[in-house]
Design a protein around this motif. Structure first.
Motif, mmCIF file in Angstrom:
data_model
loop_
_atom_site.group_PDB
_atom_site.id
_atom_site.type_symbol
_atom_site.label_atom_id
_atom_site.label_comp_id
_atom_site.label_asym_id
_atom_site.label_seq_id
_atom_site.Cartn_x
_atom_site.Cartn_y
_atom_site.Cartn_z
ATOM 1 N N GLN A 23 0.874 -1.126 0.140
ATOM 2 C CA GLN A 23 0.152 0.168 -0.131
ATOM 3 C C GLN A 23 0.967 1.266 0.027
ATOM 4 O OE1 GLN A 23 -1.322 2.244 2.899
ATOM 5 N NE2 GLN A 23 -2.243 3.177 1.307
ATOM 6 N N ASN A 62 -8.900 3.003 3.121
ATOM 7 C CA ASN A 62 -8.118 1.793 2.629
ATOM 8 C C ASN A 62 -6.475 2.075 3.243
ATOM 9 O OD1 ASN A 62 -10.414 0.483 1.602
ATOM 10 N ND2 ASN A 62 -9.430 0.409 -0.159
ATOM 11 N N ARG A 63 -6.107 1.317 4.079
ATOM 12 C CA ARG A 63 -4.808 1.321 4.528
ATOM 13 C C ARG A 63 -4.499 0.100 5.438
ATOM 14 N NH1 ARG A 63 -4.390 6.968 7.916
ATOM 15 N NH2 ARG A 63 -2.584 6.266 8.416
ATOM 16 N N LEU A 236 -3.372 -2.732 -2.086
ATOM 17 C CA LEU A 236 -4.508 -2.047 -1.632
ATOM 18 C C LEU A 236 -4.351 -0.520 -2.193
ATOM 19 C CD1 LEU A 236 -7.034 -2.319 -0.099
ATOM 20 C CD2 LEU A 236 -5.585 -1.529 2.048
ATOM 21 N N GLU A 237 -5.243 0.020 -2.776
ATOM 22 C CA GLU A 237 -5.266 1.467 -3.475
ATOM 23 C C GLU A 237 -6.660 2.110 -2.692
ATOM 24 O OE1 GLU A 237 -3.142 3.458 -5.056
ATOM 25 O OE2 GLU A 237 -1.679 1.677 -4.397
#
Length: 528
Positions: A23, A62-63, A236-237
């Motif tokens: 990420q 999202n993180r 993950l974006e």
């Protein structure tokens, strides 16, 4: 039986150095992910006196910390609920109070909304903040690093125990009353759904999945859950707002799985300088939320020559219901397929009995992935979960109309209730209308969905206003200030009056039929 978080422990033991999450250029290994989840679990026990079955609401982008909070909550014997980061104060406060959350996890950029909502939720004992505490933080707030500091000796042993039939997550979805409903899923429900989906996708530990879908959206959430189950890598974006920045990751990370919704597909097929190198490693593309237009399917197959395209249908209450084997796509591109492995579906009449092929009826689903019900909402649960064929079961009545062909393949027709689907999300017209009515000068309001080949429905507000009422621009600005992005109408139409029943109730069904260009049943044709 094991609870779902055991998959993280297994992956960390089997391949500790393998990337679990990529990420923003940072790589988190399975060993690091596993250790972070344990620290968060210990923090819940030590700092929040977290008990088995308590709820932790995760209000983050999202993180990596979102994933850590999810698995840490499970490891502490709790129930997680991921909430869309565009949610406003009133709705977040409703969720916190509805599930009686003990802990709220947020980030500095969302702290104002989080603190205001937590102040209205007496059950919240701790607010954990990523990126540091702002100056106006309440006494209950604690920074992420302090919350996840090395726990006191014996803290891990104090983590509550549990079994696989315990509740694992609440996923909030729009309800016809305007208030969201918490869909209850156990560890066993998640295991069943993830096992079924990874079976037909032929997932493996070397998969690399690129997901831009919100983790608050169950389609996005399951990308994380399934990757951990397989020991695979999740790239993950935060969004797909800038495709030219995201698509190169397909090549850079050697992505094998690419989950889409129709709005993403529409952007991809319009790119003029699509680099063939981006697509070389992709072996499958999935789509749900709404059917892809056949032209987009064919273009995706051209752009991604090595990938199988999976059309699917699902709903939050059972995660996934159907899938179309890719070899059937050319023959029936408008079908959502057959029941996923280990489940059954059928098209039913009003009494739940199967109807003949070609007959329109409600889709009914049975299987281990069906929810336990709506959190503390017995009335809504009774309408959706009804007695099945056997005395021991309840089956899911989806509220969606389908037909089945002679070979058993299913086709989506429409919704039975007022709920609209746009961009893969469910929208309650009532919730949007309540926001519209809060604006001075709006006398009457109704929300309808205009059929859209990409979004499913494009939302339109139909408004009757007083003489000095706001214009369309002001109405849309008001909606953006009070609603999640996907719930904001795209257009506003003004009228002198709206059709009503003899008791004065606005007849949204008439307006919706008009928006879809279809006739109503005879008894509904003329407004009273």
């Amino acid at each position: 039986m094991n609870r779902y978080e055991h998959h993280l422990s297994l992956a960390a033991a089997r391949r500790p150095d393998h990337p679990a999450i990529v990420q923003a250029g940072a790589r988190t290994s399975y060993a690091q992910f596993d250790a972070a989840a344990s620290r968060f679990a210990d923090g819940l026990v030590e700092h929040a006196a977290f008990a088995n079955g308590e709820r932790c609401v995760v209000f983050l982008d999202n993180r990596v910390e979102t994933a850590v909070a999810i698995f840490g909550t499970l490891r502490a014997g709790g129930v997680f609920s991921v909430i869309n980061p565009t949610t406003k104060t009133d709705k977040l406060a409703f969720v916190l109070n509805n599930c009686e959350a003990s802990v709220l996890v947020t980030q500095a950029s969302l702290a104002a909304v989080a603190f205001a909502a937590a102040a209205r939720a007496p059950s919240v004992r701790k607010v954990v903040v990523v990126d540091g505490l702002p100056g106006d933080a309440p006494a209950a707030a604690v920074p992420w690093d302090a919350f996840n500091a090395v726990a006191a000796p014996g803290c891990a042993a104090a983590r509550p125990a549990g079994i696989d039939i315990d509740l694992a997550m609440l996923v909030y979805t729009s309800g016809s009353t305007g208030n969201p409903k918490g869909v209850m899923m156990t560890h066993k429900n998640i295991e069943h759904a993830a096992s079924s989906i990874t079976t037909y996708l032929e997932s493996n530990e070397d998969d690399v999945v690129l997901s831009v879908l919100p983790l608050s959206f169950d389609y996005g959430l399951y990308q994380l859950l399934m990757c951990v189950k397989m020991g695979a890598t999740l790239v993950l974006e935060k969004s797909f707002a800038f495709p030219q920045k995201v698509l190169p990751l397909l090549a850079a990370e050697k992505v094998t799985g690419f989950p889409l919704v129709p709005t993403m597909a529409a952007l991809i097929v319009q790119i003029r300088n699509f680099d063939p190198a981006w697509a070389q490693s992709v072996r499958y593309i999935t789509n749900t939320a709404a059917a892809l237009p056949p032209a987009h399917i064919f273009k995706l197959q051209e752009l991604f020559p090595n990938a199988k395209v999976y059309s699917m249908y699902g709903m939050t209450e059972s995660k996934r219901c159907t899938w179309l084997p890719p070899e059937q796509l050319a023959r029936r591109p408008d079908s959502v397929g057959i029941a996923i492995p280990g489940t059954e579906v059928w098209v039913a009449d009003d009494e739940g009995r199967p109807v003949p092929p070609g007959t329109i009826g409600e889709l009914v689903v049975r299987g281990g992935h069906v929810m336990q019900g709506y959190w503390r909402n017995e009335e809504a649960t009774a309408k959706t979960l009804r007695p099945g064929r056997y005395p021991w079961e309840k089956v899911l009545h989806t509220g969606d109309l389908f037909r089945m062909d002679e070979e058993g393949f299913l086709y989506f027709v429409g919704r039975k209730d007022d709920i609209l689907k746009t961009r893969g999300e469910k929208v309650s017209p009532k919730e949007v209308e309540n926001v519209l009515y809060a604006l001075p000068g709006v006398r009457e309001a109704a929300l309808v969905g205009v059929p859209d080949p990409v979004m499913g429905h494009a939302l339109k507000a139909i408004v009757v206003r007083d003489g000095d009422a706001p214009d369309a621009r002001a109405i849309l600005a008001h909606c953006r200030a009070h609603l999640e992005e996907f719930m904001v109408p795209r257009t506003v139409e003004f009228r002198d009056s709206l059709p009503k029943t003899s008791t004065g109730k606005i007849r949204r069904s008439v307006l919706q039929a008009e928006a879809e260009g279809r006739a109503l049943p005879e008894e509904d044709e003329a407004p009273a």
